[in-house]
Enzyme design. Structure first.
Site, PDB file in Angstrom:
ATOM      1  N   LYS A  54      34.699 -12.066  46.877  1.00 32.77           N
ATOM      2  CA  LYS A  54      35.699 -12.785  46.077  1.00 32.77           C
ATOM      3  C   LYS A  54      37.104 -12.347  46.485  1.00 32.77           C
ATOM      4  O   LYS A  54      38.014 -13.170  46.624  1.00 32.77           O
ATOM      5  CB  LYS A  54      35.462 -12.524  44.581  1.00 32.77           C
ATOM      6  CG  LYS A  54      34.236 -13.267  44.078  1.00 32.77           C
ATOM      7  CD  LYS A  54      33.740 -12.792  42.728  1.00 32.77           C
ATOM      8  CE  LYS A  54      32.377 -13.446  42.443  1.00 32.77           C
ATOM      9  NZ  LYS A  54      31.708 -12.926  41.262  1.00 32.77           N
ATOM     10  N   GLN A  98      32.603  -8.875  36.493  1.00 35.58           N
ATOM     11  CA  GLN A  98      31.354  -9.032  37.247  1.00 35.58           C
ATOM     12  C   GLN A  98      30.162  -8.606  36.389  1.00 35.58           C
ATOM     13  O   GLN A  98      30.148  -7.509  35.834  1.00 35.58           O
ATOM     14  CB  GLN A  98      31.420  -8.190  38.543  1.00 35.58           C
ATOM     15  CG  GLN A  98      30.236  -8.357  39.459  1.00 35.58           C
ATOM     16  CD  GLN A  98      30.131  -9.759  40.051  1.00 35.58           C
ATOM     17  OE1 GLN A  98      31.117 -10.341  40.491  1.00 35.58           O
ATOM     18  NE2 GLN A  98      28.932 -10.313  40.045  1.00 35.58           N
ATOM     19  N   ASP A 121      35.519 -18.049  35.145  1.00 36.45           N
ATOM     20  CA  ASP A 121      34.059 -18.085  35.317  1.00 36.45           C
ATOM     21  C   ASP A 121      33.452 -19.233  34.489  1.00 36.45           C
ATOM     22  O   ASP A 121      32.328 -19.654  34.741  1.00 36.45           O
ATOM     23  CB  ASP A 121      33.455 -16.759  34.819  1.00 36.45           C
ATOM     24  CG  ASP A 121      32.708 -16.033  35.915  1.00 36.45           C
ATOM     25  OD1 ASP A 121      32.485 -16.640  36.979  1.00 36.45           O
ATOM     26  OD2 ASP A 121      32.339 -14.863  35.705  1.00 36.45           O
TER      27      ASP A 121
END
Ligand SMILES: NC(=O)c1ccc[n+]([C@@H]2O[C@H](COP(=O)([O-])OP(=O)(O)OC[C@H]3O[C@@H](n4cnc5c(N)ncnc54)[C@H](OP(=O)(O)O)[C@@H]3O)[C@@H](O)[C@H]2O)c1
Length: 295
Positions: A54, A98, A121
Site C-alpha cells: 500500500k 490493517q 476501507d
C-alpha cells in the site's frame, strides 16, 4: 469453450494510470495532495507485506503516505488515541487500520472510531449503510474492484443472475449490495449462498455471473457451473509450498476445469487481488476531493 482471462493486473494498471493523472492534476490545479495513513499493530508477516504494498503504490501514484508500525502489545486505548489524532489531521484524508488486530484489541471498536469521512476501507457502518441505500461515499475495496473488473471487461451486469458464494462483511455482503443497486454497472438479480445453503450447486448452476468468496480451495467444480458463465474467484488459499519456499496459491474455483465451461474467468493470483489496493487508492483520492469540496 475455453474462457477469456479477466486480468486484474491489467485492469488495475489501467485504473492506476488514470489515478496518477488525476492526482497530478489535483496538485497542479488545487494544490491538493491526497494523504493516506496505514496503521499496523504487531508483526504478522502477511500484514507487513500488504502494508508495504500500500505504501509503495501510494508513493508511485503521488499520494502522501504515513505509516505507523506499533508493537503487538499496544493497548486499545493508545490505538484509539492515535486514530483520534489522525481523524483531526488535515494532511490525512484516509485512515487504514490493517486487520487482523491482536486479540486484546476490539476490532469493531477501532473501525467504528475512524471518522467516516476518512473511512477509505469502506468498513465503517456509515459507509456500509450509505452503500445499502445507494448513496455511497466509499465502496469497500475488494467488492468495488470486482465490480470494476466486470464493467471494464464488458460483462453485462444489468439483468444478470449473479450468484455469490460467501456472506462476509468484507466481500459477500457488500458485493451483493453493490450489484443490486438501481444504477449503471449494477441492476443484477442477486443470490447469496453460504454454508447453510441447502443445495449450493442448484444456485451456482443458475449463475450468469458467479462470484466466489468462500476461502475454500477449489470448492467450485466444473459440474457446478453452466456453459458460458463469467467467474470471479476471490479466494486466496495456500495449497502448498514450492521447493524454494514460495507459497503455492489456489482460488476457490477449480480453475483448470471450470475455464473449459466459462466464457470468462479471473485467475488466482492476478485476478481480484491487484484490484483491492488500487480501489484503496481510488478511495483516498475521493476522500481528498470530498474534504476539499471538489465533489
Ligand atoms: N483478493 C483479495 O483482495 C481478497 C480480499 C478479501 C478476501 N479474499 C479471499 O477471499 C476468500 C473469502 O474471504 P472472506 O473474508 O470473505 O471469508 P470469510 O469471512 O471466511 O467468509 C467465507 C464465507 O464463505 C462461506 N462458505 C465457506 N465455505 C463454503 C462452502 N463450502 N459453501 C458455501 N459457502 C461457504 C461462509 O459461510 P458461513 O457464513 O455460513 O460461514 C462465509 O460466509 C478468502 O480466501 C480470502 O483470502 C481475497
Amino acid at each position: 469453450m475455453t474462457a477469456e482471462l479477466i486480468s486484474g493486473t491489467e485492469v488495475a494498471r489501467e485504473i492506476r494510470a488514470e489515478l496518477k493523472q488525476e492526482i497530478a492534476e489535483l496538485k497542479e490545479k488545487h494544490n491538493l495532495v491526497p494523504g493516506l495513513v496505514t496503521i499496523l499493530v504487531g508483526e504478522d508477516p502477511a500484514s507487513q507485506v500488504y502494508v508495504g504494498q500500500k505504501e509503495k503504490t501510494s508513493h508511485n501514484l503521488g499520494i502522501y503516505s504515513e505509516r505507523y508500525d506499533l508493537p503487538a502489545d499496544t493497548s486499545q486505548e493508545d490505538l484509539l488515541a492515535l486514530v483520534d489524532k489522525l481523524n483531526k489531521d488535515p494532511k490525512i484524508h484516509g485512515i487504514l487500520v490493517q486487520l487482523p488486530l491482536p486479540k486484546h484489541i476490539n476490532e469493531t471498536k477501532v473501525l467504528f472510531a475512524i471518522d467516516p469521512k476518512k473511512d477509505v476501507d469502506g468498513f465503517h457502518p456509515v459507509s456500509l449503510g450509505k452503500l445499502m441505500i445507494g448513496e455511497p461515499d466509499y465502496l469497500p475495496c475488494t467488492p468495488h474492484g470486482i465490480q470494476q473488473l466486470l464493467i471494464r471487461s464488458g460483462v453485462k451486469i444489468e439483468g444478470a443472475e449473479v450468484v455469490i458464494v460467501g456472506r462476509s462483511n468484507i466481500v459477500g455482503k457488500p458485493i451483493a449490495n453493490i450489484l443490486l443497486q438501481k444504477q449503471e454497472g449494477a441492476n443484477a438479480t442477486v443470490t447469496i449462498c453460504h454454508t447453510r445453503t441447502k443445495d449450493l450447486a442448484f444456485h451456482t448452476r443458475r449463475a450468469d455471473i458467479l462470484i466466489v468468496a468462500a476461502g475454500k480451495a477449489k470448492a467450485i467444480t466444473a459440474d457446478m457451473v453452466k456453459e458460458g458463465v463469467v467467474v470471479i474467484d476471490v479466494g486466496v488459499n495456500q495449497i502448498g509450498t514450492t521447493a524454494d519456499g514460495k507459497r503455492i496459491l489456489s482460488g476457490d474455483v477449480d480453475f483448470e476445469n471450470v475455464k473449459e465451461k466459462a466464457s470468462a474467468i479471473t485467475p488466482v493470483p492476478g485476478g481480484v487481488g491487484p484490484m483491492t489496493i488500487t480501489m484503496l487508492m481510488l478511495n483516498t483520492v475521493r476522500a481528498a476531493k470530498l474534504a476539499a469540496g471538489l465533489i
